[in-house]
Design a protein around this motif. Structure first.
Motif, mmCIF file in Angstrom:
data_model
loop_
_atom_site.group_PDB
_atom_site.id
_atom_site.type_symbol
_atom_site.label_atom_id
_atom_site.label_comp_id
_atom_site.label_asym_id
_atom_site.label_seq_id
_atom_site.Cartn_x
_atom_site.Cartn_y
_atom_site.Cartn_z
ATOM 1 N N ILE A 35 42.224 43.946 45.598
ATOM 2 C CA ILE A 35 41.280 44.360 44.631
ATOM 3 C C ILE A 35 41.951 45.036 43.489
ATOM 4 C CG2 ILE A 35 39.559 46.198 44.246
ATOM 5 C CD1 ILE A 35 38.144 45.450 46.675
ATOM 6 N N GLU A 36 43.032 45.904 44.081
ATOM 7 C CA GLU A 36 43.808 46.727 43.254
ATOM 8 C C GLU A 36 44.657 45.901 42.242
ATOM 9 O OE1 GLU A 36 47.728 49.692 43.761
ATOM 10 O OE2 GLU A 36 46.124 49.572 45.241
ATOM 11 N N PHE A 37 45.305 44.870 42.641
ATOM 12 C CA PHE A 37 46.063 43.972 41.815
ATOM 13 C C PHE A 37 45.365 42.854 41.279
ATOM 14 C CE2 PHE A 37 49.900 44.680 45.118
ATOM 15 C CZ PHE A 37 50.010 45.944 44.452
ATOM 16 N N ASP A 38 44.144 42.947 41.179
ATOM 17 C CA ASP A 38 43.147 42.027 40.468
ATOM 18 C C ASP A 38 43.218 40.624 40.927
ATOM 19 O OD1 ASP A 38 41.275 41.911 38.865
ATOM 20 O OD2 ASP A 38 42.400 41.947 36.798
ATOM 21 N N GLU A 39 43.497 40.334 42.154
ATOM 22 C CA GLU A 39 43.572 38.747 42.513
ATOM 23 C C GLU A 39 42.404 38.273 43.092
ATOM 24 O OE1 GLU A 39 47.799 40.335 44.603
ATOM 25 O OE2 GLU A 39 46.230 39.877 45.993
ATOM 26 N N PHE A 40 41.337 38.891 42.971
ATOM 27 C CA PHE A 40 39.807 38.234 43.479
ATOM 28 C C PHE A 40 39.176 37.899 42.096
ATOM 29 C CE2 PHE A 40 39.742 41.041 47.349
ATOM 30 C CZ PHE A 40 39.905 40.026 48.231
ATOM 31 N N TRP A 64 40.529 33.975 46.221
ATOM 32 C CA TRP A 64 41.618 34.760 46.152
ATOM 33 C C TRP A 64 42.723 33.985 45.673
ATOM 34 C CZ3 TRP A 64 44.411 36.718 51.370
ATOM 35 C CH2 TRP A 64 45.309 37.801 50.790
ATOM 36 N N TYR A 65 43.481 34.287 44.467
ATOM 37 C CA TYR A 65 44.707 33.789 44.162
ATOM 38 C C TYR A 65 45.786 34.870 44.263
ATOM 39 C CZ TYR A 65 41.522 30.487 42.006
ATOM 40 O OH TYR A 65 40.538 29.601 41.963
ATOM 41 N N HIS A 71 46.279 29.813 46.323
ATOM 42 C CA HIS A 71 45.046 30.026 46.655
ATOM 43 C C HIS A 71 44.867 29.988 47.906
ATOM 44 C CE1 HIS A 71 40.878 28.155 47.391
ATOM 45 N NE2 HIS A 71 40.605 29.409 46.712
ATOM 46 N N VAL A 72 44.286 31.190 48.690
ATOM 47 C CA VAL A 72 43.767 31.298 49.772
ATOM 48 C C VAL A 72 42.134 31.188 50.298
ATOM 49 C CG1 VAL A 72 44.124 32.697 52.135
ATOM 50 C CG2 VAL A 72 45.811 32.945 50.187
ATOM 51 N N PRO A 73 41.955 29.913 50.966
ATOM 52 C CA PRO A 73 40.459 29.737 51.021
ATOM 53 C C PRO A 73 39.807 30.989 51.783
ATOM 54 C CG PRO A 73 41.739 28.405 52.477
ATOM 55 C CD PRO A 73 42.701 29.022 51.806
ATOM 56 N N ILE A 90 35.524 44.649 50.468
ATOM 57 C CA ILE A 90 35.592 43.358 49.752
ATOM 58 C C ILE A 90 34.214 43.044 49.426
ATOM 59 C CG2 ILE A 90 36.153 41.231 49.885
ATOM 60 C CD1 ILE A 90 38.491 41.898 51.379
ATOM 61 N N GLY A 91 33.439 43.373 50.239
ATOM 62 C CA GLY A 91 31.760 42.770 50.074
ATOM 63 C C GLY A 91 31.046 43.693 48.925
#
Ligand code: C2E
Ligand code: CA
Ligand code: CA
Ligand code: CA
Length: 280
Positions: A35-40, A64-65, A71-73, A90-91
């Protein structure tokens, strides 16, 4: 000889276990920073009225990249996030972004649609879920009728008065509840009596066999008549072919979701589709 076999097994078996454990351990650690690293990112897949071909809603699907894993599914990282409780944070992020996006589309003057958000059962076990949902809707000034929460059947759901109470409170606010992957879980029928579920989503594994597999089609038809009798909305998931669409429309499945109409799309592409309002 027995000793050799033992050694072989050891050599073949252990590294894969280790790799698997290591992968989960690594994912778990990197998830904490996602979240912090803006990957979602959220993608959105339309839900289509089978009669009018109008877009009635979209399902928010988390992506999630990661800079090195790529990309992790979600089927891989959601269970990991559930394992150590990260799914709660996350939710909440997913809910916040999904509501924000839906409001933004309304502000742009697009036809209002329902936003479906997947919730883990773990989120339902957290005491302040109702308050969090209420606060998120307030924050974005989104009316509750434009939010649907999807939850999969599970043993926890079955026998938990607290979850039942939470579902009823959410519905009391005007939010609708969908039962995801319907037909694959356990004792689906007994709890349709307890819970006043708004929407049933027929699992893709049944839709896949339509129309050629008699059993899948029969089960699907039975689920549809059940939903109609209980006045529930029904969605077929994973519709990929014109044959599936035709067969499902003929048995009055009111909503369709799947690659036949559209894959999950990034927000801007979804917005373009919403401007057209109908899918074709
Ligand atoms: P789901 O909730 O059953 O979501 C539907 C999945 O089926 C999505 O996979 C979607 O891309 C895929 N799909 C849709 N139409 C078709 C089709 O026609 N053919 C095929 N082969 N697949 C189709 P996705 O996005 O990989 O998500 C997998 C699962 O991860 C979801 O299954 C859901 O259980 C979970 N998930 C995704 N986002 C979230 C989230 O924000 N929160 C939670 N708790 N779970 C999530
Ligand atoms: Ca879902
Ligand atoms: Ca599903
Ligand atoms: Ca699923």
């Amino acid at each position: 000889q027995a000793k050799d076999q033992g050694k072989n097994q050891y050599e073949i078996y252990t590294p894969s276990i280790t790799n698997h454990t290591y992968r989960i351990f690594t994912l778990k650690n990197h998830l904490r920073k996602a979240i912090e690293f803006d990957e979602f990112l959220l993608h959105f897949q339309p839900r289509i009225n089978s009669q009018t071909e109008e877009i009635v809603g979209v399902e928010a699907l988390l992506r999630w990249y990661h800079p090195t894993f790529g990309h992790v599914p979600p089927n891989e990282f959601i269970p990991v996030a559930e394992e150590d409780g990260q799914i709660i944070t996350i939710g909440e992020w997913v809910l916040d972004r999904a509501c924000e996006q839906n409001k933004q589309w309304q502000v742009l003057g697009l036809p209002p649609i329902k936003m479906s958000v997947n919730f883990s059962v773990l989120q339902f076990l957290k005491r302040d879920l109702v308050e969090i949902v209420r606060a998120t809707l307030d924050k974005h000034k989104l009316e509750p009728i434009w939010l649907e929460i999807e939850i999969t059947e599970s043993a926890v759901l079955e026998n938990n008065p607290y979850i039942l109470d939470t579902i009823m409170k959410l519905q009391g606010m005007g939010i609708t509840i969908a039962l995801d992957d319907f037909g694959t879980g356990y004792s689906s029928l007994s709890y349709l009596r307890k819970y006043k579920i708004d929407t049933l989503k027929i699992d893709r594994s049944f839709v896949m066999g339509i129309p050629q597999e008699a059993e899948s089609f029969e089960i699907t038809k039975t689920i549809i008549s059940l939903a109609q009798a209980l006045k529930m909305n029904i969605v077929a998931e994973g519709v990929e072919t014109a044959e599936q669409l035709k067969a499902l429309s003929e048995v009055d499945c009111n909503e369709i979701q799947g690659y036949f109409y559209s894959k999950p799309l990034p927000a801007l592409q979804m917005e373009e589709m919403l401007r057209g309002k109908t899918i074709k």
